[in-house]
Design an enzyme around this catalytic site. Structure first.
Site, short mmCIF file in Angstrom:
data_model
loop_
_atom_site.label_atom_id
_atom_site.label_comp_id
_atom_site.label_asym_id
_atom_site.label_seq_id
_atom_site.Cartn_x
_atom_site.Cartn_y
_atom_site.Cartn_z
N ARG A 123 0.85 -1.21 0.00
CA ARG A 123 0.00 0.00 0.00
C ARG A 123 0.87 1.25 0.00
O ARG A 123 1.84 1.33 0.74
CB ARG A 123 -0.90 -0.02 1.23
N ARG A 127 -1.51 6.80 9.82
CA ARG A 127 -1.72 6.30 8.46
C ARG A 127 -1.73 7.46 7.46
O ARG A 127 -1.46 8.60 7.82
CB ARG A 127 -3.04 5.52 8.41
N LYS A 141 -3.63 1.91 15.15
CA LYS A 141 -3.54 2.83 14.03
C LYS A 141 -4.14 4.18 14.39
O LYS A 141 -5.02 4.29 15.24
CB LYS A 141 -4.24 2.24 12.81
N LYS A 173 -5.55 7.88 12.49
CA LYS A 173 -5.97 8.41 11.19
C LYS A 173 -6.28 9.90 11.29
O LYS A 173 -7.00 10.34 12.19
CB LYS A 173 -7.20 7.65 10.68
N CYS A 176 -15.05 -2.99 0.39
CA CYS A 176 -13.67 -3.40 0.68
C CYS A 176 -13.32 -4.60 -0.21
O CYS A 176 -14.20 -5.24 -0.78
CB CYS A 176 -13.52 -3.73 2.14
N CYS A 201 -8.31 -10.90 1.74
CA CYS A 201 -8.27 -10.40 3.11
C CYS A 201 -8.51 -11.53 4.10
O CYS A 201 -9.55 -12.21 4.04
CB CYS A 201 -9.31 -9.30 3.32
N CYS A 207 -16.29 -7.79 6.74
CA CYS A 207 -16.14 -8.04 8.17
C CYS A 207 -16.48 -6.75 8.91
O CYS A 207 -16.68 -5.71 8.28
CB CYS A 207 -14.72 -8.52 8.49
N CYS A 218 -13.67 -1.07 6.76
CA CYS A 218 -12.72 -0.34 5.91
C CYS A 218 -13.40 0.53 4.86
O CYS A 218 -12.85 1.55 4.45
CB CYS A 218 -11.77 -1.33 5.23
#
Length: 682
Positions: free
Chosen positions: A76, A145, A229, A231, A451, A457, A496, A500
């Protein structure tokens, strides 16, 4: 002054915290495992690899019992504000063919992902990206991120330039400093694509009330980096293309009447990741925190990061995001702690106009004599297939005209700095490769996101990217059937509950809960400023139309005006009212008196509506009086063989109808024919 120690030393830290501590600032075990002749990284290696911008995955479609998994790496990019120079895009395009699966994927955080890279090719791929004005450092892992900004290159609206500029500077401020990235992937060669802003350099050196670790390779992060994470986004008043309320930290450009930058409104505490059946995990929207002058913004960012770094939960990773810290403390305590690090009080939050979602598709005047073009990419996947050749088209345009692009938060791309003399030729290239203009795209498709989910994934429990095109077609067919052909609303899907594709702020959100089954969320706003609410826990996708039809009929009949959106309608009347309305709903087909359908439409949020994979049980209820219908009758089931079940399922998908409707109609036709035969025999 030395920053306080992270967490409570009397409590046992999570396993990953110890791993980060002994990684030697993200060097090990990645550096050692990269030298091994294996197809995969160990579990410890996988966790540290994330900080370098890569996830280890395996193609679940190719799993064979007893054989090694089909291991591959997802890579990524770190692209603040979505900026992709032409040299970098052409490199990514080439690498996707040389090492990847021949596709690129635009992400919801404005980067690109390469899928299908083998471990043996990972170093070469990262090195090529870095040498061509890109980076993957910090695109994943427990740190800041990719910093987001609106993908709108307006040269006559300075607030957009401020947003992009400060997104890039904040990304630089919070980039890991240890040098491990360049040591591992470029053998120590530090490739610099641009000069850092002097104010950013100074902020990284300036100790302010414990924001920095002195004499550390990582002055902001320390040895353990962040608890989870983190953001950040920067945007302009009114433009919510970045989904600002879903971010840990959101900054809003505040200018004076002449367009001069004065400072930033500050929001904090958003985040969407959650876990099914774990009520202590939840989606949360950010709160207004205050206002900061432009000269203090980097110190404020450090203060917020330090607050989460030092007080975020390092024992329980499900409780580690900053949204839980603010939820536990309250906004006032959080603000006071930030101000302790910051060294002064924040000013009051400035008034803002109403937020609006923007996608910037189509042709626009930049304000400097040049143009930009927003191109829709369905689910962010750039590929060639048959007569549709988006990958070839983008490569040809970027190569021929040497133009940069911005990846949008909605997984689209914005090509900019286009000479108007080239507009017609670019149109012809896109048309020749089967790329639709923005006016030709179904509005449901235009605003939808999904996603990747299966097969790559590892967290996915069901389909998303591969499923949503068919689901949107079915929703459009249902809208047309109900006389709502002009209607549009925001649909988002994930495989899930990590969220995302940000389904929890959609008007209609699908969150994977089991194979072919989804938790359904309703009531988000078109501008993504309100959380949706879960209305049903596990809806098998075969029952989509049966679930949506009564809700959409009541939307058509009871909306306040033609301007009231589907999400606003669901939020206004409330989910309990929706259930009450659907409880008494009847169609003019035999399936409407089907008690299973009634129970489906009125089921509580924890109801499981997933059929057995071997058989499907459909209840066929007798027609009766209104009083009879109020009585609770025993279930009556018709059990089908697995073969007939799958044939019925495929036919229902082909016709875009519920399986129960086809089954009921077939049985009614059969019984009617039998009755006719009996009459003839008599």
């Amino acid at each position: 002054m030395t920053a306080p120690a992270s967490g409570d030393t009397d409590k046992k830290l999570s396993k990953l915290e110890a791993l980060k501590e002994r990684s030697n600032f993200l060097r090990e075990p990645v550096a050692s495992e990269l030298l091994l002749d294996t197809n995969y990284f160990t579990e410890d290696g996988i966790q540290i690899l994330k900080f370098h911008g890569s996830y280890q995955q395996d193609n679940r479609d190719n799993r064979v019992k007893g054989q090694e998994k089909d291991y591959q790496m997802m890579l990524r990019t770190r692209s603040p504000g979505g900026f992709i120079p032409p040299q970098l895009y052409l490199t990514l395009d080439r690498l996707s063919d040389q090492y990847g699966n021949h596709t690129l994927r635009a992400t919801t955080r404005q980067g690109f992902q390469l899928h299908g890279i083998l471990k043996k090719n990972l170093k070469s791929a990262i090195a090529e990206i870095v040498r061509n004005m890109g980076s993957t450092l910090g695109a994943c892992g427990d740190l800041n991120r990719n910093v987001m900004a609106p993908p709108a290159p307006f040269h006559n609206r300075p607030e957009y330039d401020y947003a992009l500029r400060y997104a890039n500077n904040i990304a630089d401020l919070l980039t890991p400093q240890s040098g491990a990235y360049y040591e591992i992937w470029l053998d120590g060669e530090k490739v610099i694509s641009g000069e850092e802003n002097p104010a950013v350099k100074e902020a990284r050196r300036h100790q302010n009330n414990g924001t920095l670790f002195e004499d550390s390779q990582e002055p902001i992060y320390g040895t353990q980096f962040m608890p989870r994470k983190f953001k950040i986004c920067v945007t302009v008043p009114g433009d919510n293309s970045v989904d600002i309320y879903t971010q840990d930290l959101g900054l809003v450009v505040i200018s004076d009447e002449q367009g001069k930058l004065m400072g930033f409104n500050v929001l904090a505490g958003g985040g969407l990741g959650r876990t099914h059946n774990k009520e202590e995990t939840f989606a949360r929207l950010a709160d207004p925190i205050g206002y900061v002058a432009k000269e203090d913004v980097y110190e404020l960012v450090k203060a917020v990061v330090a607050t989460q770094r030092d007080y975020g939960d390092r024992q329980n990773r499900r409780h580690a995001r900053m949204k839980y810290l603010i939820n536990d403390w309250g906004v006032e305590k959080f603000r006071a702690t930030v101000e302790t690090y910051f060294g002064k009080k924040l000013e009051p939050f400035k008034p803002l106009p109403e937020w609006k979602y923007e996608d910037f598709l189509g042709w626009h005047d930049q304000g400097d004599g040049l143009m930009f073009l927003g191109i829709s990419i369905e689910n962010g996947r750039v590929f060639d297939r048959g007569d549709f050749k988006l990958k070839t088209a983008l490569r040809e345009i970027v190569e021929k005209f040497n133009i940069p692009m911005l990846v949008s938060p909605h997984q689209n791309v914005i090509l900019y700095d286009i000479n108007p003399a080239n507009q017609q030729e670019i149109k012809q290239i896109l048309q020749g490769y089967g790329i639709k203009a923005e006016t030709e795209i179904d509005p449901l498709v235009r605003t939808a996101m999904a996603c990747p989910a299966l097969p790559t994934c590892g967290l996915a429990v069901t389909e998303s990217e591969r499923a949503i095109p068919g689901i949107l077609e079915r929703i459009r067919t249902l809208l047309n059937k109900l006389g709502l052909s002009q209607e549009q609303f925001v649909v988002r899907m994930t495989g899930c509950p990590n969220g995302c594709a940000r389904p929890y702020v959609a008007e209609l959100g699908f969150v994977g809960s089991a194979p072919e089954s989804y938790q359904i969320w309703l009531g988000g706003s078109p501008s993504q400023t309100r959380l949706a609410q879960p209305v049903i826990e596990k809806l098998h996708i075969d029952y989509l139309e049966a679930f949506l039809e009564p809700i959409l009929i009541n939307f058509k009949q009871n909306r306040l005006s033609a301007g009231e959106s589907f999400g606003d309608f669901c939020d206004r009347i409330g989910l309990d009212t929706i259930r009450e309305l659907t409880a008494s709903y009847k169609q003019n087909t035999p399936v409407t008196s089907n008690k299973m359908t009634t129970e489906l439409l009125t089921a509580p949020v924890d109801t499981d509506l997933t059929p057995s994979p071997e058989t499907i049980s459909e209840e066929i209820a007798d027609q009766g009086s209104e009083e009879d219908e109020k009585e609770r009758r025993p279930r009556r089931r018709v059990n089908l063989s697995e073969d007939i079940y799958h044939r019925l399922k495929n036919e229902a998908a082909r016709q875009g109808k519920p399986m129960s409707e086809l089954a009921a109609n077939a049985l009614e036709a059969f019984l009617a024919s039998q009755q006719s035969a009996d009459q003839v025999d008599g």
